[in-house]
Motif scaffolding. Structure first.
Motif, PDB file in Angstrom:
ATOM      1  N   VAL A 281       0.865  -1.176   0.000  1.00  2.04           N
ATOM      2  CA  VAL A 281       0.000   0.000   0.000  1.00  2.04           C
ATOM      3  C   VAL A 281       0.900   1.224   0.000  1.00  2.04           C
ATOM      4  O   VAL A 281       1.822   1.319   0.828  1.00  2.04           O
ATOM      5  CB  VAL A 281      -0.934   0.015   1.221  1.00  2.04           C
ATOM      6  N   LEU A 282       0.651   2.146  -0.940  1.00  4.25           N
ATOM      7  CA  LEU A 282       1.482   3.341  -1.057  1.00  4.25           C
ATOM      8  C   LEU A 282       0.990   4.439  -0.123  1.00  4.25           C
ATOM      9  O   LEU A 282      -0.203   4.564   0.156  1.00  4.25           O
ATOM     10  CB  LEU A 282       1.448   3.853  -2.498  1.00  4.25           C
ATOM     11  N   ALA A 283       1.935   5.238   0.345  1.00  2.00           N
ATOM     12  CA  ALA A 283       1.579   6.432   1.115  1.00  2.00           C
ATOM     13  C   ALA A 283       1.068   7.497   0.160  1.00  2.00           C
ATOM     14  O   ALA A 283       1.245   7.409  -1.060  1.00  2.00           O
ATOM     15  CB  ALA A 283       2.794   6.935   1.885  1.00  2.00           C
ATOM     16  N   ASP A 284       0.415   8.525   0.701  1.00  2.00           N
ATOM     17  CA  ASP A 284      -0.129   9.598  -0.121  1.00  2.00           C
ATOM     18  C   ASP A 284       0.976  10.253  -0.934  1.00  2.00           C
ATOM     19  O   ASP A 284       2.034  10.620  -0.401  1.00  2.00           O
ATOM     20  CB  ASP A 284      -0.796  10.660   0.763  1.00  2.00           C
ATOM     21  N   GLY A 285       0.728  10.381  -2.236  1.00  7.69           N
ATOM     22  CA  GLY A 285       1.660  11.084  -3.106  1.00  7.69           C
ATOM     23  C   GLY A 285       2.894  10.308  -3.506  1.00  7.69           C
ATOM     24  O   GLY A 285       3.769  10.844  -4.184  1.00  7.69           O
ATOM     25  N   ALA A 286       2.983   9.057  -3.111  1.00 10.76           N
ATOM     26  CA  ALA A 286       4.175   8.267  -3.422  1.00 10.76           C
ATOM     27  C   ALA A 286       4.179   7.871  -4.889  1.00 10.76           C
ATOM     28  O   ALA A 286       3.131   7.609  -5.483  1.00 10.76           O
ATOM     29  CB  ALA A 286       4.234   7.029  -2.545  1.00 10.76           C
ATOM     30  N   ASP A 287       5.356   7.845  -5.484  1.00 10.07           N
ATOM     31  CA  ASP A 287       5.528   7.432  -6.872  1.00 10.07           C
ATOM     32  C   ASP A 287       5.644   5.908  -6.927  1.00 10.07           C
ATOM     33  O   ASP A 287       6.583   5.337  -6.350  1.00 10.07           O
ATOM     34  CB  ASP A 287       6.785   8.082  -7.454  1.00 10.07           C
ATOM     35  N   PRO A 288       4.735   5.206  -7.590  1.00  9.24           N
ATOM     36  CA  PRO A 288       4.761   3.732  -7.617  1.00  9.24           C
ATOM     37  C   PRO A 288       6.068   3.154  -8.142  1.00  9.24           C
ATOM     38  O   PRO A 288       6.593   2.175  -7.594  1.00  9.24           O
ATOM     39  CB  PRO A 288       3.591   3.369  -8.529  1.00  9.24           C
ATOM     40  N   ALA A 289       6.600   3.742  -9.208  1.00  5.83           N
ATOM     41  CA  ALA A 289       7.825   3.208  -9.810  1.00  5.83           C
ATOM     42  C   ALA A 289       9.011   3.339  -8.860  1.00  5.83           C
ATOM     43  O   ALA A 289       9.824   2.420  -8.720  1.00  5.83           O
ATOM     44  CB  ALA A 289       8.124   3.931 -11.124  1.00  5.83           C
ATOM     45  N   ILE A 290       9.103   4.494  -8.189  1.00  2.70           N
ATOM     46  CA  ILE A 290      10.224   4.726  -7.265  1.00  2.70           C
ATOM     47  C   ILE A 290      10.119   3.799  -6.057  1.00  2.70           C
ATOM     48  O   ILE A 290      11.113   3.200  -5.611  1.00  2.70           O
ATOM     49  CB  ILE A 290      10.257   6.204  -6.814  1.00  2.70           C
ATOM     50  N   VAL A 291       8.905   3.613  -5.523  1.00  7.65           N
ATOM     51  CA  VAL A 291       8.717   2.777  -4.336  1.00  7.65           C
ATOM     52  C   VAL A 291       9.017   1.316  -4.649  1.00  7.65           C
ATOM     53  O   VAL A 291       9.734   0.646  -3.890  1.00  7.65           O
ATOM     54  CB  VAL A 291       7.286   2.933  -3.778  1.00  7.65           C
TER      55      VAL A 291
END
Length: 328
Positions: A281-291
């Protein structure tokens, strides 16, 4: 999901986008699999030839001298031979490319060979103990001289093989395992030497079956460890020492933009090749590719997981996993 932008409905996440960020397969991660090098493969092959050849010689020597301890030590050298063979097989198969039918290649053959070896070792131990009990009630004559010579040669061969393996990449899981096998077999050779000396000095024949039982227990220990290891891999079990909570918490702490990890599955394809699938689960505003890239890097460098598949839980509701899950 609380705090997430709900203006992105399911239709806006195209299948192509999901493939690139939600299901990111890292093939470069296979660099953390056991390293295949000419030096390592050559060292293991030399050790395999020396150990296997002397195993046969020791078996013949044990039969001719009447020493059950030598035969038991030959059985222990069989465990060394198979351990070296599995190490060599891992190197050899590791260089073979995957194909359409076997997308992970042929690495599992190493595990199947290990399982067969473990079963064979249990049968060998049963025969040695049976013969030892019979000889305790009806001692047989043992030729101490030939027994001593063969056991000494066995000790020298084991020392030579151990030295060869130490000159290779001893951090490699297969080479390290083979080295431990050879080191354990040194005890078997020493035991056979002691038995030969005692028989030579005192004529007490029961020492031969007694020490053969001791050596067979070493075989049993190696065989049990090998059985448990191969069984765990074939059952898609997690590697030894793996802790799901530590990995999940460690990733959340180490990777900015990662809010939660769930549906974590970690298993071994073969020795030294660990794989994982997980939902994030991504945090708000996180970039999926970078994470996802950061997670793969952390899995490789911190946990030695060379191949990972990451799916992004866009809704954040943690849908049930049909295969079961490890809860955070």
């Amino acid at each position: 999901m609380s705090g997430h932008d709900h203006s992105h409905d399911h239709g806006e996440h195209s299948h192509g986008e999901h493939d690139h960020s939600g299901h990111d397969h890292d093939h470069a991660g296979h660099s953390h699999a056991p390293k295949v090098s000419a030096g390592n493969e050559r060292a293991v092959l030399i050790g395999l030839v020396l150990t296997g050849s002397f195993m046969i010689a020791e078996l013949v020597g044990g039969y001719l001298s009447g020493s059950l301890a030598l035969i038991a030590d030959a059985g222990h050298m069989l465990t060394d031979t198979v351990a070296l063979f599995l190490a060599w097989l891992g190197f050899r198969l590791g260089s073979r490319p995957a194909d359409a039918k076997r997308s992970f290649g042929y690495a599992r053959l190493e595990v199947l060979a290990g399982l067969l070896n473990a079963i064979t070792l249990f049968a060998l131990v049963g025969w040695i103990i049976y013969e030892a009990v019979n000889r305790l009630f009806a001692p047989q004559e043992v030729l101490a001289g030939p027994m001593f010579i063969v056991a000494m040669l066995g000790l020298l061969v084991n020392l030579g093989v151990f030295r060869i393996l130490q000159s290779a990449d001893n951090d490699h899981v297969n080479i390290k395992g083979a080295s431990l096998h050879v080191l354990g077999d040194l005890l078997g050779s020493v035991g056979a030497i002691l038995a030969a000396i005692i028989i030579w000095l005192t004529g007490w024949m029961p020492i031969d079956p007694i020490l053969s039982v001791f050596v067979s227990l070493l075989i049993l220990r190696s065989g049990w460890a090998l059985l448990m290891r191969t069984f765990n891999i074939l059952m898609e079990g997690a590697p030894e020492g793996f802790d799901s909570a530590t990995l999940q918490n460690g990733l959340v702490e180490a990777v900015p933009g990662l809010a939660r990890v769930s549906h974590l599955h970690v298993w071994s394809l073969s020795s030294g090749r660990t794989m994982a699938t997980l939902d994030i689960v991504l945090a708000d505003g996180a970039d999926p590719a970078i994470v996802t890239a950061a997670i793969k890097t952390a899995l490789m460098t911190d946990y030695d997981i060379g191949h990972s598949t990451i799916e992004i839980d866009w809704a954040g509701n943690g849908l049930a996993c049909p295969a079961g899950q490890i809860s955070p």
